[in-house]
Design a protein around this motif. Structure first.
Motif, PDB file in Angstrom:
ATOM      1  N   PHE A 255       0.844  -1.189   0.000  1.00 50.49           N
ATOM      2  CA  PHE A 255       0.000   0.000   0.000  1.00 50.49           C
ATOM      3  C   PHE A 255       0.886   1.248   0.000  1.00 50.49           C
ATOM      4  CE2 PHE A 255      -2.776  -3.250   1.717  1.00 50.49           C
ATOM      5  CZ  PHE A 255      -3.959  -3.013   1.037  1.00 50.49           C
ATOM      6  N   PRO A 256       1.071   1.910  -1.154  1.00 48.41           N
ATOM      7  CA  PRO A 256       1.882   3.129  -1.202  1.00 48.41           C
ATOM      8  C   PRO A 256       1.325   4.187  -0.251  1.00 48.41           C
ATOM      9  CG  PRO A 256       1.333   2.357  -3.418  1.00 48.41           C
ATOM     10  CD  PRO A 256       0.511   1.552  -2.472  1.00 48.41           C
ATOM     11  N   LEU A 257       2.164   4.681   0.614  1.00 51.99           N
ATOM     12  CA  LEU A 257       1.701   5.566   1.683  1.00 51.99           C
ATOM     13  C   LEU A 257       1.007   6.806   1.144  1.00 51.99           C
ATOM     14  CD1 LEU A 257       1.544   6.372   4.663  1.00 51.99           C
ATOM     15  CD2 LEU A 257       3.834   7.345   4.448  1.00 51.99           C
ATOM     16  N   MET A 258       1.659   7.539   0.253  1.00 62.33           N
ATOM     17  CA  MET A 258       1.103   8.807  -0.203  1.00 62.33           C
ATOM     18  C   MET A 258      -0.164   8.609  -1.019  1.00 62.33           C
ATOM     19  SD  MET A 258       2.681  11.288   1.101  1.00 62.33           S
ATOM     20  CE  MET A 258       1.992  12.596   0.093  1.00 62.33           C
ATOM     21  N   GLN A 259      -0.140   7.660  -1.968  1.00 66.72           N
ATOM     22  CA  GLN A 259      -1.324   7.446  -2.795  1.00 66.72           C
ATOM     23  C   GLN A 259      -2.521   7.025  -1.951  1.00 66.72           C
ATOM     24  OE1 GLN A 259      -0.462   4.715  -5.978  1.00 66.72           O
ATOM     25  NE2 GLN A 259       0.845   6.151  -7.086  1.00 66.72           N
ATOM     26  N   THR A 260      -2.309   6.081  -1.043  1.00 67.28           N
ATOM     27  CA  THR A 260      -3.406   5.584  -0.207  1.00 67.28           C
ATOM     28  C   THR A 260      -3.933   6.676   0.710  1.00 67.28           C
ATOM     29  OG1 THR A 260      -2.393   3.386  -0.243  1.00 67.28           O
ATOM     30  CG2 THR A 260      -4.087   3.780   1.406  1.00 67.28           C
ATOM     31  N   ALA A 261      -3.023   7.393   1.375  1.00 63.72           N
ATOM     32  CA  ALA A 261      -3.442   8.440   2.309  1.00 63.72           C
ATOM     33  C   ALA A 261      -4.169   9.573   1.592  1.00 63.72           C
ATOM     34  CB  ALA A 261      -2.232   8.980   3.064  1.00 63.72           C
ATOM     35  N   LEU A 262      -3.679   9.968   0.413  1.00 62.67           N
ATOM     36  CA  LEU A 262      -4.310  11.066  -0.307  1.00 62.67           C
ATOM     37  C   LEU A 262      -5.683  10.690  -0.836  1.00 62.67           C
ATOM     38  CD1 LEU A 262      -1.279  12.636  -2.219  1.00 62.67           C
ATOM     39  CD2 LEU A 262      -2.692  13.726  -0.468  1.00 62.67           C
ATOM     40  N   VAL A 263      -5.861   9.457  -1.291  1.00 63.57           N
ATOM     41  CA  VAL A 263      -7.185   9.011  -1.730  1.00 63.57           C
ATOM     42  C   VAL A 263      -8.177   9.105  -0.569  1.00 63.57           C
ATOM     43  CG1 VAL A 263      -8.494   6.933  -2.292  1.00 63.57           C
ATOM     44  CG2 VAL A 263      -6.532   7.554  -3.669  1.00 63.57           C
ATOM     45  N   CYS A 264      -7.757   8.634   0.603  1.00 64.62           N
ATOM     46  CA  CYS A 264      -8.640   8.665   1.775  1.00 64.62           C
ATOM     47  C   CYS A 264      -8.936  10.095   2.209  1.00 64.62           C
ATOM     48  CB  CYS A 264      -7.998   7.898   2.929  1.00 64.62           C
ATOM     49  SG  CYS A 264      -7.743   6.141   2.628  1.00 64.62           S
ATOM     50  N   ALA A 265      -7.893  10.914   2.325  1.00 65.42           N
ATOM     51  CA  ALA A 265      -8.074  12.282   2.819  1.00 65.42           C
ATOM     52  C   ALA A 265      -8.888  13.125   1.842  1.00 65.42           C
ATOM     53  CB  ALA A 265      -6.712  12.925   3.067  1.00 65.42           C
ATOM     54  N   CYS A 266      -8.560  13.044   0.555  1.00 64.05           N
ATOM     55  CA  CYS A 266      -9.280  13.848  -0.437  1.00 64.05           C
ATOM     56  C   CYS A 266     -10.751  13.454  -0.514  1.00 64.05           C
ATOM     57  CB  CYS A 266      -8.627  13.709  -1.815  1.00 64.05           C
ATOM     58  SG  CYS A 266      -6.993  14.483  -1.931  1.00 64.05           S
ATOM     59  N   GLY A 267     -11.012  12.156  -0.554  1.00 63.05           N
ATOM     60  CA  GLY A 267     -12.401  11.711  -0.586  1.00 63.05           C
ATOM     61  C   GLY A 267     -13.159  12.129   0.661  1.00 63.05           C
ATOM     62  N   GLY A 268     -12.527  11.980   1.828  1.00 63.52           N
ATOM     63  CA  GLY A 268     -13.189  12.347   3.067  1.00 63.52           C
ATOM     64  C   GLY A 268     -13.511  13.826   3.138  1.00 63.52           C
ATOM     65  N   ILE A 269     -12.552  14.675   2.772  1.00 63.66           N
ATOM     66  CA  ILE A 269     -12.778  16.127   2.834  1.00 63.66           C
ATOM     67  C   ILE A 269     -13.855  16.552   1.837  1.00 63.66           C
ATOM     68  CG2 ILE A 269     -11.700  18.373   2.414  1.00 63.66           C
ATOM     69  CD1 ILE A 269      -9.100  17.153   3.573  1.00 63.66           C
ATOM     70  N   LEU A 270     -13.853  15.951   0.644  1.00 59.75           N
ATOM     71  CA  LEU A 270     -14.925  16.247  -0.309  1.00 59.75           C
ATOM     72  C   LEU A 270     -16.281  15.825   0.242  1.00 59.75           C
ATOM     73  CD1 LEU A 270     -13.413  15.301  -3.798  1.00 59.75           C
ATOM     74  CD2 LEU A 270     -13.915  17.591  -2.921  1.00 59.75           C
ATOM     75  N   GLY A 271     -16.314  14.729   0.990  1.00 63.08           N
ATOM     76  CA  GLY A 271     -17.565  14.297   1.609  1.00 63.08           C
ATOM     77  C   GLY A 271     -18.112  15.336   2.566  1.00 63.08           C
ATOM     78  N   VAL A 272     -17.231  16.027   3.272  1.00 64.62           N
ATOM     79  CA  VAL A 272     -17.662  17.114   4.163  1.00 64.62           C
ATOM     80  C   VAL A 272     -18.157  18.298   3.338  1.00 64.62           C
ATOM     81  CG1 VAL A 272     -16.970  18.733   5.964  1.00 64.62           C
ATOM     82  CG2 VAL A 272     -16.052  16.414   5.969  1.00 64.62           C
ATOM     83  N   VAL A 273     -17.344  18.707   2.358  1.00 63.79           N
ATOM     84  CA  VAL A 273     -17.670  19.891   1.553  1.00 63.79           C
ATOM     85  C   VAL A 273     -19.003  19.726   0.829  1.00 63.79           C
ATOM     86  CG1 VAL A 273     -16.962  21.231  -0.473  1.00 63.79           C
ATOM     87  CG2 VAL A 273     -15.273  20.600   1.256  1.00 63.79           C
ATOM     88  N   PHE A 274     -19.224  18.563   0.227  1.00 65.04           N
ATOM     89  CA  PHE A 274     -20.421  18.362  -0.584  1.00 65.04           C
ATOM     90  C   PHE A 274     -21.704  18.313   0.247  1.00 65.04           C
ATOM     91  CE2 PHE A 274     -17.798  16.092  -4.091  1.00 65.04           C
ATOM     92  CZ  PHE A 274     -17.413  17.324  -4.584  1.00 65.04           C
ATOM     93  N   THR A 275     -21.615  18.016   1.535  1.00 65.41           N
ATOM     94  CA  THR A 275     -22.821  17.908   2.353  1.00 65.41           C
ATOM     95  C   THR A 275     -23.104  19.152   3.177  1.00 65.41           C
ATOM     96  OG1 THR A 275     -21.450  16.669   3.937  1.00 65.41           O
ATOM     97  CG2 THR A 275     -22.941  15.399   2.539  1.00 65.41           C
ATOM     98  N   VAL A 276     -22.195  20.134   3.167  1.00 71.23           N
ATOM     99  CA  VAL A 276     -22.463  21.381   3.903  1.00 71.23           C
ATOM    100  C   VAL A 276     -23.740  22.063   3.409  1.00 71.23           C
ATOM    101  CG1 VAL A 276     -21.625  23.730   4.309  1.00 71.23           C
ATOM    102  CG2 VAL A 276     -20.097  21.788   4.667  1.00 71.23           C
ATOM    103  N   PRO A 277     -23.964  22.192   2.078  1.00 72.78           N
ATOM    104  CA  PRO A 277     -25.207  22.843   1.633  1.00 72.78           C
ATOM    105  C   PRO A 277     -26.472  22.048   1.972  1.00 72.78           C
ATOM    106  CG  PRO A 277     -23.568  22.789  -0.137  1.00 72.78           C
ATOM    107  CD  PRO A 277     -23.082  21.883   0.939  1.00 72.78           C
TER     108      PRO A 277
END
Length: 674
Positions: free
Chosen positions: A98-120
């Motif tokens: 599991f490449p550290l940067m690729q795996t971590a960035l997929v998780c972090a980016c998806g998670g943060i977008l999940g917050v942003v998209f549900t604020v409205p």
């Protein structure tokens, strides 16, 4: 503390550090359990309990600070859903770790977008909606009871007693079933008519009964209808077409048919119902965004807005989105760079993959937030969203591959299959955190928290969880391996982690690229979803009844033991209300005061059931990880073996019935003493 623009201590350094620590522990436990059995536990409520216990030792701790801790730590229970996708890259032989940067960035980016998209969506789905959000309500009750003023000592004692009673019952049963293995957590009765196989299932989860009580009878009946369609229509029909293979039991054969074929019908229904849900939410979403932009421009109501009605501003959301999209572009470019494609083709794939992840994430965010409000985060079918995303992304990449001439090379076909799984991982992360954000915001709304601080805290939790997941995945892979992918030749394949959802994703993606996937089941599900939507519209127009299409779809997709336990809780709520209204009518009194008191006790008891099972789930997960890590058993507390199965089912049934009787009687008793 409860209203206006009073500045309260919420997002603190000590709370952030405590939330990060809880997130680390719960993420590791959830990743292991998810890979082992395909299930994870919701971490909001256990985090709230732990937070209250720890912060009570500090001066000035308050309910809002504890709410921030549980908000941040809740990311552990949801972001770990990424394990439904990423292990597939090792199981298909594309990754060797599991490449550290690729795996971590997929998780972090998806998670943060999940917050942003549900604020409205906060105003539409929480403030102006009657969706139950069972886990959000339960977490709010836990926080309220733990922080009631000393002036309310009597009420506080009563509330704590109800939560502790529910927690003790659920915790003890969970230990008996999941720890000692002396009770079963489900039971099924199988019937046959010729080749057709039918199942009468029953789940014994106390926490799901509590969630069902909070969900209510409308969603409960709709989900039960979906389960009946699966196990009394679809499975019997499909099993009647061919006999079970030699040496395979009827139950195993029917379960395989459900998992491999009927769940695709359920996924099709979920996709159709999710699109309909998104359409119905367009107007309230637009209104929420309009209010936010009016506030940032300094509209006439800006100064009057209460602290409890302030979300992250449009500028912050836009800036965060652009940053995350840039990180996604870099992540996909890193992944595509391993293919050896020319720069033009590589960048085309990067752009398409980024666009698919963002657009699909935006579309599923609203549907997932609605599903979380309907049945809670734990029962929300994230794996169904994963199926939908892998279908859409794979089809899009196949179309691009055909135009670029990439499908003639088996090596590039394998790469595109891996890219589809990698891209879908972002969508799954968005879906998981969308569930969680609205559940947490419901808790915050009930305890009068500041929305933007919760949203910021959950983003922090996403980052902490994202950093935790890659090393935990690497550790578990090297310790046990996955089915079909062992890191060392001398490892025992019997000890490999099953990663059931990842196996399904490989099957679907490879079937699409090889043109062997049978679309008929998915299209049947889409047709069923259309029928459910039409029925719901007609019922709303001509009666006082409802048939939520997403609830019916989830009934088909989720394991029947989950649905039946949820439905039992919904029926208890319905029976209690009917009995209270009848008794009030006989006594010629207004039932509202009685109903309010009964609802209060029922909510506290239901919250206790969820807390008890969740906390015991965490404890057992940690024990299992420690035992297996030391070379011991996966059931370190087990007192009974396979020969005890029948007795365990009877004990489980008896305990479950006893709990339901106690639950109903205590709710009715509260009404009579109102």
């Amino acid at each position: 503390m409860t209203e206006g623009n009073v500045s309260l201590k919420e997002l603190t350094l000590r709370g952030t550090l405590l939330g990060a620590l809880i997130t680390l522990v719960f993420t590791a436990s959830n990743v292991y359990l998810g890979l082992k059995v395909g299930l994870t536990f919701a971490s909001s409520i256990p985090a709230a309990v732990i937070s209250m216990a720890v912060l009570r030792a500090f001066k000035g701790a308050n309910i809002l600070e504890n709410n921030i801790v549980q908000t941040q730590a809740s990311a552990a229970g949801t972001l770990s859903a990424i394990i439904f996708m990423l292990p597939a890259l090792l199981m298909m032989g594309y990754w060797s770790g599991f490449p550290l940067m690729q795996t971590a960035l997929v998780c972090a980016c998806g998670g943060i977008l999940g917050v942003v998209f549900t604020v409205p969506l906060r105003r539409a789905l929480i403030v102006n909606s009657d969706l139950p959000y069972p886990e959000g309500v339960a977490a709010a009750e836990i926080l309220r009871v733990g922080h009631e003023d000393q002036d309310s000592a009597r009420g506080k004692g009563q509330g704590l007693r109800e939560i502790m009673l529910g927690g003790a019952m659920a915790g003890a049963f969970s230990l008996l079933a999941g720890g000692f293995r002396l009770a079963a957590d489900s039971a099924s009765y199988w019937l046959t008519a010729g080749r057709a196989v039918f199942q009468i299932p029953m789940g014994f989860s106390f926490a799901l009964v509590g969630a069902g009580y909070l969900v209510g009878i409308t969603a409960g009946i709709a989900m039960l209808l979906g389960a009946a369609l699966a196990w009394w229509v679809a499975v019997p029909w499909l099993t009647s077409l061919s006999a079970a293979p030699a040496g395979v039991s009827v139950a195993s054969y029917a379960s395989t048919v459900w998992a491999s074929e009927v769940r695709l019908i359920g996924a099709g229904m979920i996709a159709c119902a999710a699109v309909w849900t998104l359409i119905t939410l367009i107007k309230p979403m637009a209104e929420g965004m309009r209010i936010s932009f009016r506030a940032i421009r300094g509209g006439p109501d800006t100064g009057a807005r209460a602290r409890t009605d302030v979300d992250l501003g449009p500028r912050a959301l836009l800036g965060t989105t652009l940053l995350v999209v840039a990180l996604l572009v870099a992540t996909f470019h890193s992944f595509v760079g391993d293919s050896g494609l020319p720069a033009g083709q590589a960048w085309a794939l990067v752009v398409v993959a980024t666009a698919l992840a963002v657009v699909m994430g935006f579309l599923v965010a609203a549907a997932c937030g609605y599903m979380a409000g309907l049945v809670g985060s734990s029962a929300s079918p994230i794996s169904g969203i994963a199926v939908i995303s892998i279908l859409v992304v794979s089809v899009a990449l196949i179309g691009l591959g055909q135009t670029q001439g990439l499908l003639d090379d088996p090596r590039l076909v394998r790469f595109l299959t891996a890219l589809a799984i990698f891209c879908s991982s972002v969508v799954v992360a968005v879906a998981a955190i969308s569930n969680d954000n609205l559940q947490d915001l419901k808790t915050g709304w009930l305890v009068h928290a500041t929305p933007w601080k919760q949203q910021a805290a959950l983003m922090i939790g996403c980052v902490v969880g994202a950093v935790t997941i890659p090393p935990v995945l690497e550790l578990l892979y090297n310790a046990y391996g996955f089915i079909g992918s062992l890191p060392r030749a001398d490892m025992d394949a019997a000890q490999a982690l099953a990663a059931p959802q990842a196996t399904l994703m490989i099957t679907i993606a490879q079937g699409l690229f090889a043109h062997t996937l049978d679309w008929s089941y998915i299209l049947i599900g889409v047709g069923g979803g259309i029928v459910a939507i039409i029925l719901d519209v007609l019922l709303v127009r001509y009666t006082r009844l409802r048939l939520p299409p997403l609830a019916v779809a989830m009934g088909m997709y989720l394991p029947p033991s989950i649905i039946t336990a949820l439905c039992v809780g919904a029926v208890i709520s319905w029976l209690a209300e009917r009995r209270i209204r009848r008794e009030a009518a006989d006594a010629h009194i207004d039932p509202e005061a009685r109903l309010k008191q009964a609802e209060r006790r029922g909510t506290l008891l239901a919250s206790g059931l969820i807390v008890g099972e969740s906390l015991m789930g965490v404890v057992l997960a940690l024990l299992i990880v420690a035992s297996v890590g030391a070379g011991g058993s996966e059931a370190p507390l087990a007192l009974a073996g396979p020969g005890f199965e029948t007795a365990a089912k009877l004990i489980g049934l008896a305990g479950f019935v006893a709990m339901c009787v106690v639950f109903l009687r205590r709710v009715l008793a509260a009404a009579r003493h109102a």
